[in-house]
Design a protein around this motif. Sequence first.
Motif, short mmCIF file in Angstrom:
data_model
loop_
_atom_site.label_atom_id
_atom_site.label_comp_id
_atom_site.label_asym_id
_atom_site.label_seq_id
_atom_site.Cartn_x
_atom_site.Cartn_y
_atom_site.Cartn_z
N LEU A 123 -1.84 4.56 2.98
CA LEU A 123 -1.88 3.32 4.00
C LEU A 123 -0.43 2.97 4.05
CD1 LEU A 123 -4.35 0.94 1.65
CD2 LEU A 123 -4.65 2.38 3.49
N ARG A 124 -0.37 2.57 5.60
CA ARG A 124 0.89 2.11 6.07
C ARG A 124 0.88 0.59 5.83
NH1 ARG A 124 2.53 7.03 8.70
NH2 ARG A 124 0.48 8.51 9.08
N HIS A 125 2.21 0.20 6.09
CA HIS A 125 2.29 -1.27 6.25
C HIS A 125 1.53 -1.92 7.16
CE1 HIS A 125 6.55 -0.35 4.34
NE2 HIS A 125 5.90 -0.74 3.29
N ILE A 126 0.92 -3.05 6.72
CA ILE A 126 0.12 -3.63 7.80
C ILE A 126 0.58 -3.85 9.28
CG2 ILE A 126 0.44 -6.09 7.36
CD1 ILE A 126 -2.76 -6.18 7.14
N TRP A 127 1.76 -4.13 9.26
CA TRP A 127 2.55 -4.18 10.45
C TRP A 127 2.99 -3.19 11.44
CZ3 TRP A 127 4.84 -4.93 5.94
CH2 TRP A 127 6.14 -4.29 6.04
N GLY A 128 2.53 -2.01 10.48
CA GLY A 128 2.90 -0.61 11.34
C GLY A 128 4.40 -0.20 11.58
N ASP A 129 5.29 -0.88 10.73
CA ASP A 129 6.45 -0.87 10.73
C ASP A 129 7.24 -0.72 12.04
OD1 ASP A 129 7.52 0.10 7.83
OD2 ASP A 129 5.70 1.17 7.98
N ALA A 130 6.89 -1.72 12.93
CA ALA A 130 7.24 -1.89 14.50
C ALA A 130 6.54 -3.37 14.92
CB ALA A 130 6.80 -0.71 15.46
N THR A 131 7.36 -3.90 15.81
CA THR A 131 6.45 -4.97 16.29
C THR A 131 5.36 -4.98 16.76
OG1 THR A 131 9.21 -5.85 16.70
CG2 THR A 131 7.11 -7.02 17.78
N CYS A 132 4.61 -5.59 16.28
CA CYS A 132 2.94 -5.43 17.02
C CYS A 132 2.50 -3.75 16.99
CB CYS A 132 2.94 -5.84 18.32
SG CYS A 132 3.13 -7.62 18.55
N GLY A 133 2.95 -3.25 15.66
CA GLY A 133 2.83 -1.83 15.46
C GLY A 133 1.41 -1.56 14.96
N SER A 134 1.04 -0.40 14.90
CA SER A 134 -0.29 0.10 14.32
C SER A 134 -0.10 0.39 13.03
CB SER A 134 -1.20 0.89 15.41
OG SER A 134 -2.38 1.47 14.60
N ASP A 135 -1.17 0.26 12.21
CA ASP A 135 -1.19 0.58 10.52
C ASP A 135 -2.48 1.72 10.61
OD1 ASP A 135 -3.56 -0.93 10.66
OD2 ASP A 135 -3.19 -1.92 9.05
N LEU A 136 -2.72 2.16 11.78
CA LEU A 136 -3.94 3.23 11.88
C LEU A 136 -5.08 2.66 11.04
CD1 LEU A 136 -1.63 6.38 11.09
CD2 LEU A 136 -2.05 5.11 13.47
N VAL A 137 -5.40 1.33 10.91
CA VAL A 137 -6.71 0.89 10.25
C VAL A 137 -7.18 -0.03 11.58
CG1 VAL A 137 -7.83 -0.36 8.48
CG2 VAL A 137 -5.76 1.06 8.16
N SER A 138 -8.59 0.13 11.65
CA SER A 138 -9.18 -0.72 12.82
C SER A 138 -9.53 -1.93 12.58
CB SER A 138 -10.28 0.11 13.41
OG SER A 138 -11.51 0.21 12.39
N ASP A 139 -9.71 -2.46 11.32
CA ASP A 139 -10.22 -3.72 10.83
C ASP A 139 -9.07 -4.75 10.32
OD1 ASP A 139 -9.96 -2.70 8.55
OD2 ASP A 139 -11.97 -2.72 7.94
N THR A 140 -8.03 -4.30 10.71
CA THR A 140 -6.67 -5.24 10.23
C THR A 140 -5.99 -5.64 11.44
OG1 THR A 140 -5.06 -3.37 10.21
CG2 THR A 140 -6.37 -4.19 8.04
N PRO A 141 -5.78 -6.96 11.47
CA PRO A 141 -5.20 -7.63 12.61
C PRO A 141 -3.69 -7.02 12.84
CG PRO A 141 -6.08 -9.32 11.25
CD PRO A 141 -6.03 -7.92 10.62
N THR A 142 -3.31 -7.04 14.49
CA THR A 142 -1.96 -6.62 14.57
C THR A 142 -0.84 -7.65 14.17
OG1 THR A 142 -3.12 -5.51 16.52
CG2 THR A 142 -0.54 -6.07 16.71
N HIS A 143 -0.06 -7.35 13.36
CA HIS A 143 0.86 -8.45 12.90
C HIS A 143 2.13 -8.23 13.98
CE1 HIS A 143 -0.40 -9.35 8.66
NE2 HIS A 143 -1.31 -8.98 9.31
N ASN A 144 3.01 -9.27 13.94
CA ASN A 144 4.23 -9.11 14.53
C ASN A 144 5.08 -8.26 13.72
OD1 ASN A 144 2.98 -11.41 15.93
ND2 ASN A 144 4.96 -12.52 16.34
N GLU A 145 5.23 -8.50 12.58
CA GLU A 145 6.08 -8.20 11.65
C GLU A 145 5.81 -8.24 10.24
OE1 GLU A 145 9.93 -9.71 12.80
OE2 GLU A 145 9.36 -11.51 12.12
N GLU A 146 6.48 -8.01 9.27
CA GLU A 146 6.01 -8.08 7.92
C GLU A 146 6.40 -9.83 7.61
OE1 GLU A 146 8.97 -6.81 9.15
OE2 GLU A 146 10.41 -6.87 7.83
#
Length: 319
Positions: free
Chosen positions: A237-260
Amino acid sequence: MKKFLLSAFTAMMLFSCQNDQNEASGSEVNAIARRGCASQEVLEAQLRADPTLAIRMNEIEAFTSKQLLSNFTGRLVNGKIEIPVVVNVLYRTTAQNISDAQIQSQIDVLNKDFNALNTDYSSVPALFSGVKANVGITFKLDQIIRKSTTKTSWGTNDAMKKTAQGGLAPTSPTTKLNLWSCAIGGGILGYAQFPGGASSTDGVVIDSRYFGLSGAANAPFNLGRTGTHEVGHWMNLRHIWGDATCGSDLVSDTPTHNEENYGVPAYPHYSTCSGTPVEMTMNYMDYVDDNAMYMFSNGQKTRMAAIFATGGPRAAFGI
């Protein structure tokens, strides 16, 4: 909702969770007030040691994506995946030589969190009730190994996993999850090796102060959720914010986060990313306090199950 994004950068990401260095500028005795991450430093060190790591991680991402596209649901034994756990305790002080009871408390937390048995699971907001997951992975304490040391801190270069450097080598790392409890230093809570790394360093490291139910003195990280977060990384599992501003965690059902997110965010907390979704701050893969994280999603569940499939990076666990 995020699309699956496969890139060389995201495929290479490793995880090493720590607090903001400014928060830890005082005594190491003081409880850490904030989660944070030093992923890039750990990634660079492992890539220097093994230039083929990026290739392996990219292959794992391609395999995982293929499994998800085929609607893979995982192969379970009696409805469960059971992971044997070896706990390696490296201690200099009596406090660092954590008790069997504290070690078992971490196993208990993992079993609750990965099976939707945590009491705060009922706190998942209605907005996310359709995607909250019972992951169906259980953990069984297999062995505890203890070693006295004179080291005051171990850092993040995997020294605690190497006998030649005074640590404890992992036991059967291709078929058992190894956890290390030690004084990491630098205010670091813990870190995990992502699938694809060398078996000689595979596993999860957690500072002894944040291992299991570690007591009120170590709040807000005293409920064992550092272990849940890091084992999530160990399971791809990736961090939910994808380690980038509005990044992807490669999971389809988690919302896009600005950051941590940190602390205990008020709900609803809206993202300013495309669509302004409500952020899933209570997900175990965010950086909130232990008492503010209490769910995985169905997409994360499927991603974790894929690594145990035939041909997957952890298929040797034999399930």
